[in-house]
Design a protein around this motif. Structure first.
Motif, short mmCIF file in Angstrom:
data_model
loop_
_atom_site.label_atom_id
_atom_site.label_comp_id
_atom_site.label_asym_id
_atom_site.label_seq_id
_atom_site.Cartn_x
_atom_site.Cartn_y
_atom_site.Cartn_z
N LEU A 147 0.82 -1.21 0.00
CA LEU A 147 0.00 0.00 0.00
C LEU A 147 0.86 1.27 0.00
CD1 LEU A 147 -2.90 -1.06 2.37
CD2 LEU A 147 -2.78 -1.15 -0.14
N GLY A 148 2.15 1.10 -0.24
CA GLY A 148 3.05 2.24 -0.35
C GLY A 148 3.06 2.79 -1.77
N THR A 149 3.51 4.02 -1.88
CA THR A 149 3.57 4.68 -3.19
C THR A 149 4.77 4.17 -3.98
OG1 THR A 149 2.66 6.66 -2.17
CG2 THR A 149 3.64 6.94 -4.33
N PRO A 150 4.57 3.78 -5.25
CA PRO A 150 5.70 3.35 -6.06
C PRO A 150 6.70 4.49 -6.26
CG PRO A 150 3.60 2.99 -7.20
CD PRO A 150 3.31 3.74 -5.96
N ARG A 191 7.41 14.49 -4.31
CA ARG A 191 8.53 15.36 -3.90
C ARG A 191 8.70 16.54 -4.85
NH1 ARG A 191 11.03 10.38 -2.62
NH2 ARG A 191 12.10 10.33 -4.60
N SER A 192 8.27 16.37 -6.09
CA SER A 192 8.42 17.42 -7.10
C SER A 192 7.22 18.37 -7.13
CB SER A 192 8.60 16.80 -8.49
OG SER A 192 9.76 15.98 -8.49
N GLY A 193 6.30 18.19 -6.19
CA GLY A 193 5.15 19.08 -6.12
C GLY A 193 4.10 18.82 -7.18
N ARG A 194 3.97 17.56 -7.60
CA ARG A 194 2.97 17.19 -8.60
C ARG A 194 1.98 16.20 -7.98
NH1 ARG A 194 7.86 16.23 -11.27
NH2 ARG A 194 7.28 14.07 -11.60
N PRO A 195 1.13 16.67 -7.07
CA PRO A 195 0.23 15.75 -6.36
C PRO A 195 -0.78 15.04 -7.27
CG PRO A 195 -0.34 18.02 -5.87
CD PRO A 195 0.94 18.05 -6.65
N ALA A 196 -1.24 15.69 -8.31
CA ALA A 196 -2.20 15.03 -9.22
C ALA A 196 -1.54 13.84 -9.91
CB ALA A 196 -2.73 16.03 -10.24
N PHE A 199 -0.50 6.40 -8.05
CA PHE A 199 -0.87 5.55 -6.93
C PHE A 199 -2.20 4.85 -7.17
CE2 PHE A 199 -2.75 4.55 -2.82
CZ PHE A 199 -1.78 3.67 -2.37
N THR A 200 -3.15 5.53 -7.77
CA THR A 200 -4.45 4.91 -8.07
C THR A 200 -4.27 3.71 -9.01
OG1 THR A 200 -5.62 6.98 -7.70
CG2 THR A 200 -6.76 5.32 -9.00
N ALA A 201 -3.42 3.85 -10.01
CA ALA A 201 -3.13 2.73 -10.91
C ALA A 201 -2.45 1.60 -10.15
CB ALA A 201 -2.26 3.20 -12.08
N HIS A 202 -1.52 1.94 -9.28
CA HIS A 202 -0.83 0.93 -8.46
C HIS A 202 -1.82 0.19 -7.55
CE1 HIS A 202 2.03 -0.83 -5.63
NE2 HIS A 202 1.34 -0.25 -4.65
N LEU A 203 -2.72 0.94 -6.93
CA LEU A 203 -3.68 0.36 -5.99
C LEU A 203 -4.60 -0.67 -6.65
CD1 LEU A 203 -4.34 0.65 -2.99
CD2 LEU A 203 -6.04 2.37 -3.60
N ALA A 204 -4.78 -0.58 -7.95
CA ALA A 204 -5.64 -1.54 -8.67
C ALA A 204 -4.97 -2.89 -8.87
CB ALA A 204 -6.03 -0.95 -10.03
N GLY A 205 -3.68 -3.01 -8.57
CA GLY A 205 -2.95 -4.26 -8.75
C GLY A 205 -3.39 -5.35 -7.79
N CYS A 216 -1.16 13.29 0.66
CA CYS A 216 -0.55 11.99 0.91
C CYS A 216 -1.42 10.84 0.40
CB CYS A 216 -0.29 11.81 2.41
SG CYS A 216 0.63 10.30 2.78
N HIS A 217 -0.76 9.80 -0.07
CA HIS A 217 -1.46 8.62 -0.57
C HIS A 217 -2.23 7.89 0.52
CE1 HIS A 217 1.76 6.31 1.25
NE2 HIS A 217 1.11 5.20 0.96
N ARG A 218 -1.86 8.09 1.81
CA ARG A 218 -2.58 7.38 2.88
C ARG A 218 -4.06 7.74 2.89
NH1 ARG A 218 0.11 11.45 5.77
NH2 ARG A 218 -1.29 12.68 7.09
N THR A 219 -4.38 8.96 2.45
CA THR A 219 -5.78 9.36 2.36
C THR A 219 -6.50 8.53 1.31
OG1 THR A 219 -5.30 11.57 3.16
CG2 THR A 219 -7.32 11.30 1.89
N LEU A 220 -5.83 8.26 0.19
CA LEU A 220 -6.44 7.43 -0.85
C LEU A 220 -6.67 6.01 -0.35
CD1 LEU A 220 -4.29 8.69 -3.86
CD2 LEU A 220 -6.59 9.43 -3.21
#
Length: 158
Positions: A75-78, A86-91, A97-103, A134-138
């Motif tokens: 459940l961690g971010t790839p 880190r680069s300020g691109r949350p979208a 992460f959403t694509a990863h979570l579907a695995g 943060c991805h933890r919210t997702l």
């Protein structure tokens, strides 16, 4: 609390917490105040430059405080998502992460987490202090979407 058919149902809570601006003692005090029974580490890599937040140190401190520890690496971010964050691109991080979570492996970990959230008070941990970034919210929202009555609550160590 909600009423359903004349009975009172307590909402099940799933908590999240970010340690970016906190000390281990503040995080643990916040978890204890919320009566969290298990801290679920959703970092892909459970290391930290902040003293006390590596997997070994954190799990030992939690055990001493009577709180369980579970690392759910799936459940961690790839890596690409961490770079985007880190680069300020949350979208972009959310998309990755959403694509990863579907695995398959993340879905299995999510199912186990959802089941655990129905029987105990769990809190998802990651570095980012702001739950909106943060991805933890997702992860928490995915659990809440799949389990009726689960409510997401963000803790802020003070």
């Amino acid at each position: 609390m909600r009423r359903s058919g004349g009975s009172v149902l307590a909402a099940r809570l799933i908590f999240t917490i970010g340690y970016g601006e906190a000390t281990p003692d503040r995080v643990i005090a916040t978890l204890r105040a919320a009566e969290v029974t298990t801290l679920v580490d959703v970092r892909a890599i459970a290391n930290s430059r902040k003293p006390g937040f590596s997997k070994t140190a954190l799990s030992a401190a939690l055990e001493a405080a009577g709180i369980g520890y579970l690392h759910l690496r799936p459940l961690g971010t790839p890596a690409a998502g961490r770079v985007a964050a880190r680069s300020g691109r949350p979208a972009e991080m959310r998309r990755i992460f959403t694509a990863h979570l579907a695995g398959t492996e993340p879905q299995a970990a999510l199912a186990g987490l959802a089941e655990r959230a129905t029987r105990e008070r769990v809190c998802l941990l990651c570095l980012e202090a702001d739950p909106a970034a943060c991805h933890r919210t997702l992860v928490a929202e995915a659990v809440a979407a799949g389990v009726p009555g689960v409510v997401v609550t963000h803790l802020h160590p003070s």
